[in-house]
Design a protein around this motif. Structure first.
Motif, short mmCIF file in Angstrom:
data_model
loop_
_atom_site.label_atom_id
_atom_site.label_comp_id
_atom_site.label_asym_id
_atom_site.label_seq_id
_atom_site.Cartn_x
_atom_site.Cartn_y
_atom_site.Cartn_z
N THR A 23 -1.51 1.13 -12.18
CA THR A 23 -1.07 -0.11 -11.17
C THR A 23 -1.29 -1.32 -11.70
OG1 THR A 23 -2.03 1.42 -9.43
CG2 THR A 23 -1.55 -0.75 -8.91
N VAL B 25 -4.41 5.47 -3.82
CA VAL B 25 -3.31 4.18 -3.51
C VAL B 25 -3.34 3.42 -5.02
CG1 VAL B 25 -3.12 1.86 -2.33
CG2 VAL B 25 -4.09 3.89 -1.16
N GLY C 88 6.24 -0.12 -0.92
CA GLY C 88 5.33 0.68 0.03
C GLY C 88 5.76 0.24 1.32
N SER D 50 0.91 -1.09 0.07
CA SER D 50 -0.04 -0.08 -0.02
C SER D 50 0.85 1.09 0.05
CB SER D 50 -0.72 0.03 1.15
OG SER D 50 -1.54 1.21 1.48
N ARG D 51 0.54 2.17 -0.91
CA ARG D 51 1.48 3.50 -0.89
C ARG D 51 0.82 4.37 0.01
NH1 ARG D 51 2.27 5.92 -6.58
NH2 ARG D 51 0.19 6.68 -6.26
N THR D 52 1.52 5.38 0.31
CA THR D 52 1.13 6.50 1.20
C THR D 52 0.45 7.53 0.51
OG1 THR D 52 3.40 7.48 1.14
CG2 THR D 52 2.90 6.19 3.06
N GLU D 53 0.74 7.68 -0.68
CA GLU D 53 0.15 8.50 -1.75
C GLU D 53 -1.25 8.30 -1.94
OE1 GLU D 53 4.31 7.88 -3.61
OE2 GLU D 53 2.91 6.71 -2.19
N LYS D 54 -2.12 9.42 -2.34
CA LYS D 54 -3.35 8.88 -2.77
C LYS D 54 -3.77 9.42 -4.04
CE LYS D 54 -4.89 7.44 1.25
NZ LYS D 54 -5.29 6.23 1.48
N TRP E 115 1.68 -2.22 -6.54
CA TRP E 115 2.85 -1.51 -6.63
C TRP E 115 4.15 -2.30 -6.26
CZ3 TRP E 115 2.55 2.72 -9.24
CH2 TRP E 115 1.20 3.40 -9.32
#
Length: 425
Positions: free
Chosen positions: A369, A364, A377, A358-362, A374
């Motif tokens: 993708t 996700v 993460g 899971s990425r911290t960016e939005k 991803w």
């Protein structure tokens, strides 16, 4: 003198009148008798003993009890089981003991004014049948998003080709898990394990990939996950017993394994061999496809995996003991209705790990993708909700806060488990 006698008689008469009036005011039923004082109500705070065979007793704060006061609410956990048994019911020969739910392995009762004796009984529990559902390859063009319940995975512009897979119809059970793995040292055994057919709980993402590779090796399949060894940093190793920081212990006469209890860079650098035919965790896209019964259109979707009625398909807070104790508990697998693919417990029971970071960016997930998620993460994805979840967390599209891959549990009720899949080719 006569005047003095008359005065004295008058005073005596007045006193008699006062006495007579006072007597009447305290009388009952017209009697002149004075009523006795009302006796004090006996105290209800006395403590009485609690004896529990085949389980433990805890009060509402979670403290283990050997006694309780009259009127106190007492919680009961059933814990003394082995792999061949599962909880059956609570019984008590003590008058006044009424269980909130006698067929749940966690229940409560109100302490009566007497000593209490309680028994937890168990039944034989043969291992649940392992069934693997064949799911053909699925394609999602990305021309139109799946707007049914607002999927964050199958979004417009994200074209996906998912491989044909075999998917377990149930979450990995305690019986299946302990063939190869042990529970981590920080797992609370009061809550887990509780019998053959309960889902393996308090399992980290690291633990899950250890299980997948060990089982693949035992079944002569090609393991999916690779980690660099400590002895040779250039060598990729598929045998978990050779992975750095692997934890092991002898359990039941054989060596069992679990992942490290802390985040490790080597483990976070794991490689996913998409061509291997061994057991693995589903990707998030695969997981949601399975939860939707294989349906990647907007037609015929249900709010929960297999039904609009949450009680038909899921163990959740309101039907797994949450109303009894404040803590819903996972139940045996395959006791609820399956979804359209024949998969059980895709909503509720235990949170299920997915492969994806899971990425911290939005957002996700974006149109770029890949189906495997991803490549890096901080946390790993979990889906499906648990027995401690409310309805919102059980909807097929719900994405709960990801966790560190080393995490086994946050609190005892919010439990991580997993189900396995493998490539069908």
């Amino acid at each position: 003198m006569k005047r003095l006698e008359k005065a004295a008689l008058s005073i005596l008469g007045a006193a008699l009148v006062w006495w007579w009036a006072a007597s009447c005011s305290n009388s009952s039923g017209g009697s002149n008798a004075i009523s006795p004082e009302t006796p004090e109500t006996p105290a209800t705070s006395a403590a009485y003993s609690i004896s529990v065979t085949g389980g433990v007793a805890k009060n509402v704060e979670g403290t283990v009890l050997t006694s309780a006061k009259v009127g106190e609410v007492v919680r009961i956990f059933a814990t003394e089981i082995n792999q061949q048994q599962s909880f059956d019911k609570w019984t008590s020969s003590t008058p006044g003991v009424e269980f909130d739910n006698a067929i749940m392995d966690i229940t409560k009762f109100t302490m009566p004014a007497r000593d209490v004796s309680i028994v937890a009984t168990y039944k034989a529990a043969d291992a649940v049948e392992e069934i693997f559902v064949s799911v053909p390859a699925k394609s999602f063009s990305g021309e139109t998003a799946i707007t049914a319940f607002e999927s964050k995975v199958f979004i417009k512009g994200r074209a996906l080709d998912l491989p044909a897979i075999l998917a377990s119809d149930h979450e990995v059970t305690h019986y299946e898990y302990t063939k190869y793995c042990k529970y981590g040292s920080n797992v609370n055994r009061v809550d887990y394990p509780r019998g053959n057919n309960y889902p393996a709980g308090h399992v980290s993402w690291y633990d899950a990939i250890v299980y997948c590779n060990l089982r693949s090796m035992a079944e002569h399949l090609t393991p999916v996950y690779k980690i660099k060894t400590a002895s040779d940093p250039e060598t990729w190793e598929t045998d978990p017993s050779k992975w750095p920081y692997i934890e092991s212990a002898e359990v039941g006469g054989s060596l069992k394994y679990s992942g490290p209890s802390e985040n490790k860079a080597e483990w976070n650098g794991v490689v996913f061999d998409t061509s291997a035919n061994g057991w693995r965790l589903p990707t998030e896209a695969e997981w949601e496809m399975l939860a939707r019964g294989g349906n990647l259109t907007n037609e015929g979707q249900t709010k929960f995996s297999g039904s609009e009625n949450v009680d038909e398909v899921a163990w959740h807070y309101n039907n797994s003991g949450g109303n009894t104790t404040g803590a819903g508990k996972a139940q045996e697998v395959k006791k609820k209705k399956p979804n359209g693919l024949g998969l059980y417990d895709m909503s509720g029971n235990v949170w299920e790990w997915c492969w994806d970071w899971s990425r911290t960016e939005k957002p996700v997930i974006t149109t770029n993708t890949p189906w495997t998620g991803w490549p890096e993460g901080e946390d790993r994805i979990r889906r499906g909700g648990s027995a401690h979840s409310g309805d919102t967390e059980l909807v097929t599209v719900y994405e709960y806060k990801p966790w560190k891959p080393c995490e086994r549990h946050y609190v005892s009720e919010k439990v991580n488990g997993f189900r396995i899949v493998r490539n069908a080719q």
